[in-house]
Design an enzyme around this catalytic site. Sequence first.
Site, PDB file in Angstrom:
ATOM      1  N   LYS A 239       0.811  -1.219   0.000  1.00 36.14           N
ATOM      2  CA  LYS A 239       0.000   0.000   0.000  1.00 36.14           C
ATOM      3  C   LYS A 239       0.843   1.266   0.000  1.00 36.14           C
ATOM      4  CE  LYS A 239      -3.914  -2.283   0.143  1.00 36.14           C
ATOM      5  NZ  LYS A 239      -3.417  -3.663   0.092  1.00 36.14           N
TER       6      LYS A 239
ATOM      7  N   GLY B  25     -10.037  -5.414   5.037  1.00 36.04           N
ATOM      8  CA  GLY B  25     -10.269  -4.843   6.354  1.00 36.04           C
ATOM      9  C   GLY B  25      -9.380  -5.404   7.444  1.00 36.04           C
TER      10      GLY B  25
ATOM     11  N   GLU C  53      -3.306   6.858   7.492  1.00 39.28           N
ATOM     12  CA  GLU C  53      -4.028   7.754   6.596  1.00 39.28           C
ATOM     13  C   GLU C  53      -4.966   8.622   7.419  1.00 39.28           C
ATOM     14  OE1 GLU C  53      -4.477   5.309   2.368  1.00 39.28           O
ATOM     15  OE2 GLU C  53      -6.157   5.400   3.758  1.00 39.28           O
ATOM     16  N   LYS C  54      -5.171   9.832   6.954  1.00 44.36           N
ATOM     17  CA  LYS C  54      -6.128  10.709   7.608  1.00 44.36           C
ATOM     18  C   LYS C  54      -7.532  10.140   7.414  1.00 44.36           C
ATOM     19  CE  LYS C  54      -7.947  14.453   9.464  1.00 44.36           C
ATOM     20  NZ  LYS C  54      -7.859  14.683  10.915  1.00 44.36           N
TER      21      LYS C  54
ATOM     22  N   ASN D 258      -6.786  -2.676  -6.488  1.00 40.77           N
ATOM     23  CA  ASN D 258      -6.918  -4.126  -6.418  1.00 40.77           C
ATOM     24  C   ASN D 258      -6.647  -4.710  -7.790  1.00 40.77           C
ATOM     25  OD1 ASN D 258      -7.736  -4.575  -3.631  1.00 40.77           O
ATOM     26  ND2 ASN D 258      -9.562  -3.427  -4.178  1.00 40.77           N
TER      27      ASN D 258
ATOM     28  N   ARG E 153      -7.172  -7.498  -9.299  1.00 36.04           N
ATOM     29  CA  ARG E 153      -7.948  -8.731  -9.456  1.00 36.04           C
ATOM     30  C   ARG E 153      -9.400  -8.365  -9.711  1.00 36.04           C
ATOM     31  NH1 ARG E 153     -10.774  -8.003  -4.902  1.00 36.04           N
ATOM     32  NH2 ARG E 153      -9.695  -7.348  -3.007  1.00 36.04           N
TER      33      ARG E 153
ATOM     34  N   VAL F 121     -15.314  -8.558  -5.629  1.00 38.99           N
ATOM     35  CA  VAL F 121     -16.550  -9.223  -5.214  1.00 38.99           C
ATOM     36  C   VAL F 121     -17.756  -8.556  -5.880  1.00 38.99           C
ATOM     37  CG1 VAL F 121     -18.027  -9.802  -3.246  1.00 38.99           C
ATOM     38  CG2 VAL F 121     -15.536  -9.869  -2.991  1.00 38.99           C
TER      39      VAL F 121
ATOM     40  N   ARG G 285     -24.521  -8.275  -0.124  1.00 40.55           N
ATOM     41  CA  ARG G 285     -23.760  -9.469   0.228  1.00 40.55           C
ATOM     42  C   ARG G 285     -24.477 -10.216   1.350  1.00 40.55           C
ATOM     43  NH1 ARG G 285     -17.305  -7.966   0.182  1.00 40.55           N
ATOM     44  NH2 ARG G 285     -17.342  -6.423  -1.491  1.00 40.55           N
TER      45      ARG G 285
END
Length: 456
Positions: A116, A165, A200-201, A290, A292, A295, A338
């Site tokens: 990242k 996450g 990160e802010k 990402n 890939r 979802v 989901r």
Amino acid sequence: MIKKLLIANRGEIARRVIRTCKEMGIHSIAVYSEADQYAPHVFEADESHLIGPSRVDESYMNIDKILTAAKKAGADAIHPGYGFLSENASFAERCRDENIIFIGPSPDIIRQMGDKTAARKAMRDAGVPVVPGSVGIVGSAEEAMSSAGKIGYPIMLKASAGGGGIGMQEVHDEKELMKAYASNSKRAKTFFGDGSMFLEKKLENARHIEIQIIGDSFGNVIHLFERECSIQRRNQKVLEEAPSSFISDETRRQMAETAVRAANTLNYSSAGTIEFLVDEREKFYFLEMNTRIQVEHPVTEEITGTDIVELQINVANNKKLPFTQEQIKYRGKAIEARIYAEDHRTFFPSPGHIDTFHPPCGEDIRNEIAVTENYQVTPYYDPMIGKLIVKGETREAAIKRLKTALSQYRIGGIKTNLPMLREIIESEAFQKGETTTSFVQDHYIPNISTVEKEEK
């Protein structure tokens, strides 16, 4: 030319790839763990191979076992789906060394975007606005506190090699940061083999909006517009919609052009997603890329009439993209919900035996499902057991269709998040499109507390 393709994954994404393989006339090969011996994807593929015990490190995350299965089956290519090895540069390299086509970008790009902090630097160098934060990795809790003092609380503590996450936490002061650094770094080390953290802010009232891009090996990169994925729990998405009802056409154009420019800078080939945080003034900042399939890709397919898996396979087959940017249009509104096997109040997984399973069906209703009736949901994998996707000519029409579909969804024997989904779409905030990243905290969790008090 790809004739035999192994899917190095499980669940609904394995079934999704198998479906496109059948439509393309490609022989599909499934792999499965002992826990998944009765999973639907095992029986839908043209052939299936057991790769090990239930634990992911002994099956779906075991590169040697997957490659052994691929060579045994004579696979020309491997599709990694999402999660597991989908963003593992070493896996992509091993595929290349074994002369097996990896359905995805090059190992170098996977490695660069998977880190990242390296991804943030690459985007800054490409002129893409980046969320304010630490310049690089913060090597200790003390260094993190020093950096956070300059950025200003609240901040997001994140794993540099993270995803889904994991290793991520919102932090409001030094005391909380000291405790969070140790636990999240340890968790990231366990899941990703790398405990590096950065900051990160925290952007208040932000939207999580991502641009779907796809490029080929001939230098062509296009976008398939955006998806809004702001409604999340435990930093994981729950509801996604395309296109966003928040941004203006001008912001949409700017974000899409920025994403394409970034992908061109990388010489990107395959499907990928560039994620942004968008503030109340529609100012957007790069969050991550990402490398890939996502979802939530079905909502993009529904509004653009594309098959992203087919595009991935054709690009890997060294074919040019079949259309130009000007030929891609979107129509209508699509929303994805989901379905998780989890307690809708605690968000804890709820494995067990499904004794009743009746998903809704009808016009403009699409199901991507990992389970069946009389299926045993195990504790070994992510608790997502399905996705419900609906489409309408307008957002209002799509919401109405989603309400009806969710009311008809029946799952018995385990706890699910269906009550949560039904409550969210009935809320005034959702109806108005007030879907910020704090939506669940602001509009759902308080309702849980009220319900629990009333029950007591």
